[in-house]
Design a protein around this motif. Structure first.
Motif, PDB file in Angstrom:
ATOM      1  N   LYS A   9      35.942  68.080  20.062  1.00  0.00           N
ATOM      2  CA  LYS A   9      37.247  68.569  19.610  1.00  0.00           C
ATOM      3  C   LYS A   9      37.195  69.959  18.970  1.00  0.00           C
ATOM      4  CE  LYS A   9      39.736  64.241  19.121  1.00  0.00           C
ATOM      5  NZ  LYS A   9      40.459  63.329  18.210  1.00  0.00           N
ATOM      6  N   PRO A  10      36.105  70.351  18.293  1.00  0.00           N
ATOM      7  CA  PRO A  10      36.086  71.722  17.754  1.00  0.00           C
ATOM      8  C   PRO A  10      36.223  72.803  18.808  1.00  0.00           C
ATOM      9  CG  PRO A  10      34.410  70.400  16.682  1.00  0.00           C
ATOM     10  CD  PRO A  10      34.972  69.561  17.783  1.00  0.00           C
ATOM     11  N   PHE A  11      35.818  72.543  20.055  1.00  0.00           N
ATOM     12  CA  PHE A  11      35.966  73.564  21.088  1.00  0.00           C
ATOM     13  C   PHE A  11      36.803  73.078  22.266  1.00  0.00           C
ATOM     14  CE2 PHE A  11      31.827  71.517  21.140  1.00  0.00           C
ATOM     15  CZ  PHE A  11      31.781  70.923  22.382  1.00  0.00           C
ATOM     16  N   PHE A  12      37.581  71.979  22.095  1.00  0.00           N
ATOM     17  CA  PHE A  12      38.567  71.540  23.090  1.00  0.00           C
ATOM     18  C   PHE A  12      39.783  70.991  22.347  1.00  0.00           C
ATOM     19  CE2 PHE A  12      34.935  70.930  26.166  1.00  0.00           C
ATOM     20  CZ  PHE A  12      35.306  71.987  26.966  1.00  0.00           C
ATOM     21  N   ARG A  13      40.561  71.870  21.760  1.00  0.00           N
ATOM     22  CA  ARG A  13      41.724  71.429  20.984  1.00  0.00           C
ATOM     23  C   ARG A  13      43.006  71.576  21.799  1.00  0.00           C
ATOM     24  NH1 ARG A  13      40.354  74.617  15.346  1.00  0.00           N
ATOM     25  NH2 ARG A  13      38.371  73.600  14.917  1.00  0.00           N
ATOM     26  N   HIS A  14      44.118  71.226  21.136  1.00  0.00           N
ATOM     27  CA  HIS A  14      45.466  71.393  21.690  1.00  0.00           C
ATOM     28  C   HIS A  14      45.656  70.632  22.995  1.00  0.00           C
ATOM     29  CE1 HIS A  14      46.181  74.466  18.695  1.00  0.00           C
ATOM     30  NE2 HIS A  14      45.065  75.042  19.055  1.00  0.00           N
ATOM     31  N   GLY A  15      44.938  69.545  23.170  1.00  0.00           N
ATOM     32  CA  GLY A  15      45.150  68.713  24.349  1.00  0.00           C
ATOM     33  C   GLY A  15      44.704  69.346  25.645  1.00  0.00           C
ATOM     34  N   THR A  16      43.773  70.288  25.589  1.00  0.00           N
ATOM     35  CA  THR A  16      43.331  70.929  26.833  1.00  0.00           C
ATOM     36  C   THR A  16      42.464  70.003  27.676  1.00  0.00           C
ATOM     37  OG1 THR A  16      41.497  71.873  25.569  1.00  0.00           O
ATOM     38  CG2 THR A  16      43.422  73.253  25.907  1.00  0.00           C
ATOM     39  N   TYR A  17      41.879  68.990  27.056  1.00  0.00           N
ATOM     40  CA  TYR A  17      41.028  68.080  27.817  1.00  0.00           C
ATOM     41  C   TYR A  17      41.785  66.857  28.313  1.00  0.00           C
ATOM     42  CZ  TYR A  17      40.902  65.776  23.269  1.00  0.00           C
ATOM     43  OH  TYR A  17      41.252  65.195  22.085  1.00  0.00           O
ATOM     44  N   LYS A  18      43.106  66.800  28.050  1.00  0.00           N
ATOM     45  CA  LYS A  18      43.887  65.660  28.521  1.00  0.00           C
ATOM     46  C   LYS A  18      44.300  65.882  29.973  1.00  0.00           C
ATOM     47  CE  LYS A  18      45.738  64.412  24.009  1.00  0.00           C
ATOM     48  NZ  LYS A  18      46.958  64.224  23.204  1.00  0.00           N
ATOM     49  N   LYS A  19      44.319  64.834  30.736  1.00  0.00           N
ATOM     50  CA  LYS A  19      44.712  64.927  32.132  1.00  0.00           C
ATOM     51  C   LYS A  19      46.232  64.955  32.246  1.00  0.00           C
ATOM     52  CE  LYS A  19      40.699  62.765  34.268  1.00  0.00           C
ATOM     53  NZ  LYS A  19      40.232  61.705  35.178  1.00  0.00           N
ATOM     54  N   THR A  20      46.703  65.772  33.165  1.00  0.00           N
ATOM     55  CA  THR A  20      48.145  65.890  33.394  1.00  0.00           C
ATOM     56  C   THR A  20      48.462  65.579  34.854  1.00  0.00           C
ATOM     57  OG1 THR A  20      47.876  68.244  33.829  1.00  0.00           O
ATOM     58  CG2 THR A  20      48.420  67.615  31.572  1.00  0.00           C
ATOM     59  N   LEU A  25      30.824  64.538  31.491  1.00  0.00           N
ATOM     60  CA  LEU A  25      29.677  63.778  30.993  1.00  0.00           C
ATOM     61  C   LEU A  25      29.892  63.332  29.546  1.00  0.00           C
ATOM     62  CD1 LEU A  25      26.719  65.823  32.506  1.00  0.00           C
ATOM     63  CD2 LEU A  25      27.550  63.580  33.223  1.00  0.00           C
ATOM     64  N   LEU A  26      30.584  64.166  28.768  1.00  0.00           N
ATOM     65  CA  LEU A  26      30.878  63.759  27.390  1.00  0.00           C
ATOM     66  C   LEU A  26      31.770  62.524  27.370  1.00  0.00           C
ATOM     67  CD1 LEU A  26      31.546  67.244  25.752  1.00  0.00           C
ATOM     68  CD2 LEU A  26      29.518  65.827  25.504  1.00  0.00           C
ATOM     69  N   LYS A  27      32.735  62.507  28.277  1.00  0.00           N
ATOM     70  CA  LYS A  27      33.607  61.340  28.344  1.00  0.00           C
ATOM     71  C   LYS A  27      32.849  60.114  28.844  1.00  0.00           C
ATOM     72  CE  LYS A  27      38.031  59.850  30.211  1.00  0.00           C
ATOM     73  NZ  LYS A  27      39.192  60.218  31.060  1.00  0.00           N
ATOM     74  N   LYS A  28      31.932  60.330  29.761  1.00  0.00           N
ATOM     75  CA  LYS A  28      31.164  59.213  30.303  1.00  0.00           C
ATOM     76  C   LYS A  28      30.292  58.584  29.230  1.00  0.00           C
ATOM     77  CE  LYS A  28      27.754  58.122  33.871  1.00  0.00           C
ATOM     78  NZ  LYS A  28      26.925  58.662  34.985  1.00  0.00           N
ATOM     79  N   HIS A  29      29.675  59.412  28.414  1.00  0.00           N
ATOM     80  CA  HIS A  29      28.789  58.899  27.366  1.00  0.00           C
ATOM     81  C   HIS A  29      29.507  58.696  26.026  1.00  0.00           C
ATOM     82  CE1 HIS A  29      25.185  59.356  29.824  1.00  0.00           C
ATOM     83  NE2 HIS A  29      25.653  60.541  30.213  1.00  0.00           N
ATOM     84  N   LYS A  30      30.855  58.728  26.048  1.00  0.00           N
ATOM     85  CA  LYS A  30      31.676  58.466  24.860  1.00  0.00           C
ATOM     86  C   LYS A  30      31.373  59.454  23.719  1.00  0.00           C
ATOM     87  CE  LYS A  30      32.123  53.553  25.887  1.00  0.00           C
ATOM     88  NZ  LYS A  30      31.948  52.160  25.389  1.00  0.00           N
ATOM     89  N   LEU A  31      31.286  60.713  24.097  1.00  0.00           N
ATOM     90  CA  LEU A  31      31.049  61.778  23.113  1.00  0.00           C
ATOM     91  C   LEU A  31      32.170  62.820  23.134  1.00  0.00           C
ATOM     92  CD1 LEU A  31      27.231  62.369  23.761  1.00  0.00           C
ATOM     93  CD2 LEU A  31      28.265  61.116  21.860  1.00  0.00           C
ATOM     94  N   LEU A  32      33.300  62.431  23.720  1.00  0.00           N
ATOM     95  CA  LEU A  32      34.388  63.397  23.844  1.00  0.00           C
ATOM     96  C   LEU A  32      34.989  63.769  22.485  1.00  0.00           C
ATOM     97  CD1 LEU A  32      35.969  64.949  25.993  1.00  0.00           C
ATOM     98  CD2 LEU A  32      37.622  63.083  26.032  1.00  0.00           C
ATOM     99  N   HIS A  33      34.952  62.836  21.543  1.00  0.00           N
ATOM    100  CA  HIS A  33      35.519  63.131  20.219  1.00  0.00           C
ATOM    101  C   HIS A  33      34.705  64.190  19.479  1.00  0.00           C
ATOM    102  CE1 HIS A  33      32.380  60.133  19.510  1.00  0.00           C
ATOM    103  NE2 HIS A  33      32.325  60.572  18.255  1.00  0.00           N
ATOM    104  N   ILE A  61      34.365  74.602  31.812  1.00  0.00           N
ATOM    105  CA  ILE A  61      33.459  73.648  31.147  1.00  0.00           C
ATOM    106  C   ILE A  61      34.171  72.298  31.099  1.00  0.00           C
ATOM    107  CG2 ILE A  61      32.086  73.207  29.084  1.00  0.00           C
ATOM    108  CD1 ILE A  61      32.348  76.173  28.428  1.00  0.00           C
ATOM    109  N   LYS A  62      33.970  71.491  32.078  1.00  0.00           N
ATOM    110  CA  LYS A  62      34.623  70.181  32.127  1.00  0.00           C
ATOM    111  C   LYS A  62      33.770  69.152  31.389  1.00  0.00           C
ATOM    112  CE  LYS A  62      37.164  70.859  36.404  1.00  0.00           C
ATOM    113  NZ  LYS A  62      37.435  70.360  37.761  1.00  0.00           N
ATOM    114  N   PRO A  63      34.346  68.483  30.391  1.00  0.00           N
ATOM    115  CA  PRO A  63      33.557  67.521  29.601  1.00  0.00           C
ATOM    116  C   PRO A  63      33.515  66.133  30.243  1.00  0.00           C
ATOM    117  CG  PRO A  63      35.718  67.753  28.659  1.00  0.00           C
ATOM    118  CD  PRO A  63      35.695  68.662  29.843  1.00  0.00           C
TER     119      PRO A  63
END
Length: 260
Positions: free
Chosen positions: A193-204, A182-190, A178-180
Motif C-alpha cells: 500500500k505505501p507504493f500502490f495507493r488510491h485504488g490503483t491496484y483494484k481491478k476495474t 505475485l504479492l496477491k498470490k502470496h497474500k502480501l498485497l497489503h 509493476i503488477k503485484p
C-alpha cells in the motif's frame, strides 16, 4: 477702566439710573447702534489712510531692515538644517535597530533550520539500520541479512518513485508496469500500500452476467410492457429509440405503484 469707574460710582450712589419706557429704550438702542457704526467706519478709514501713508513714505533705515531680513532668513535656514540633521539621526538610529533585529531573526532562522535538518536526518533511518533493528539479538546467515536489506531498498525506492507521481494517470501506468500479481498470490498485497495507493491496484473489469440475471431482467420487462400493468402515452413524441436499433418503443406509465 471706564466701565469699572462707572460701576464704582453706581455703588457709591453718585450716578443716577435713568429709567426709560419701552419706546424710549428702543429709540436709545437704535441711536447707540448708529453711533457705533459711525465710529467703526471712521476708525477703519483712519487706519486705511495711515497704512497707505506708511507704504508711500520710504523708511530711513531700509538697508537695516533688509539686513535684518537676511539675518532672519539665515537663522531660519540654520534651524531647518539642524532639524533635518536631528531627523536624519533619528532615522539612522531606527534603521540600525531594525537591521540588528533582522540579523537576529536571520540567525534564529538558520539555527532552527539546521536543528530541523538534524531531526529529519535522525528520523530517516537507512535500510541497514532497519534490518539491524529487526534482527536485534537474532543470529541469521549473511545471505538472509542481504536479502532483507534488498527488500527494504526496493520498498523504499518504489515508495519514493510513487510519491513523486502527481497525476492519477501516471499512477495507473506505474501499476501497469509493476503488477503485484505475485504479492496477491502470496497474500502480501497489503504490504504494498505505501507504493500502490488510491485504488490503483483494484481491478476495474466488467461485471459477469449469468443466465439467472438475464431471466429476471426479461421477466421485469415483460411485466412492465403488459397492458394490464402499464398505459401507453398518447403523444406522438412519446417514443424511445434504442441505440443501434431502428425500432422505436412507446413510453408507458405504470397503472399502480409496485411494492417489492
Amino acid at each position: 477702566m471706564e466701565k469699572e469707574r462707572v460701576k464704582y460710582l453706581k455703588r457709591k450712589g453718585q450716578v443716577k439710573h435713568i429709567h426709560y419706557e419701552f419706546q424710549g429704550k428702543k429709540a436709545k438702542r437704535k441711536n447707540w447702534k448708529k453711533n457705533s457704526q459711525t465710529y467703526r467706519y471712521k476708525t477703519a478709514k483712519v487706519r486705511k489712510n495711515l497704512a497707505k501713508l506708511l507704504d508711500e513714505t520710504p523708511h530711513p533705515s531700509s538697508g537695516l531692515v533688509i539686513q535684518n531680513n537676511n539675518e532672519v532668513r539665515n537663522l531660519a535656514a540654520i534651524r531647518r538644517r539642524q532639524q533635518l540633521r536631528r531627523r536624519t539621526a533619528i532615522f539612522y538610529s531606527k534603521i540600525s535597530r531594525l537591521q540588528e533585529r533582522l540579523n537576529r531573526e536571520i540567525r534564529n532562522k538558520e539555527k532552527y533550520r539546521k536543528r530541523c535538518q538534524r531531526l529529519i536526518k535522525n528520523n530517516q533511518t537507512s535500510p541497514e539500520a532497519k534490518v539491524s533493528a529487526l534482527l536485534k539479538n537474532i543470529k541469521v546467515p549473511e545471505v538472509v541479512r542481504k536479502k532483507l536489506i534488498l527488500s527494504e531498498v526496493l520498498t523504499k525506492q518504489l515508495k519514493d518513485r510513487y510519491i513523486n507521481l502527481k497525476k492519477h494517470v501516471e499512477k495507473k501506468k506505474y501499476f501497469e508496469i509493476i503488477k503485484p500479481d505475485l504479492l496477491k498470490k502470496h497474500k502480501l498485497l497489503h504490504l504494498s500500500k505505501p507504493f500502490f495507493r488510491h485504488g490503483t491496484y483494484k481491478k476495474t473489469g466488467t461485471r459477469k452476467i449469468n443466465a439467472q440475471f438475464m431471466k429476471v431482467k426479461k421477466d421485469i420487462e415483460d411485466f412492465l410492457e403488459n397492458d394490464e400493468n402499464s398505459r401507453m402515452c398518447p403523444g406522438k413524441k412519446d417514443f424511445i429509440r434504442s441505440k443501434g436499433e431502428s425500432q422505436a418503443m412507446a413510453k408507458a406509465h405504470l397503472m399502480a405503484s409496485v411494492v417489492l
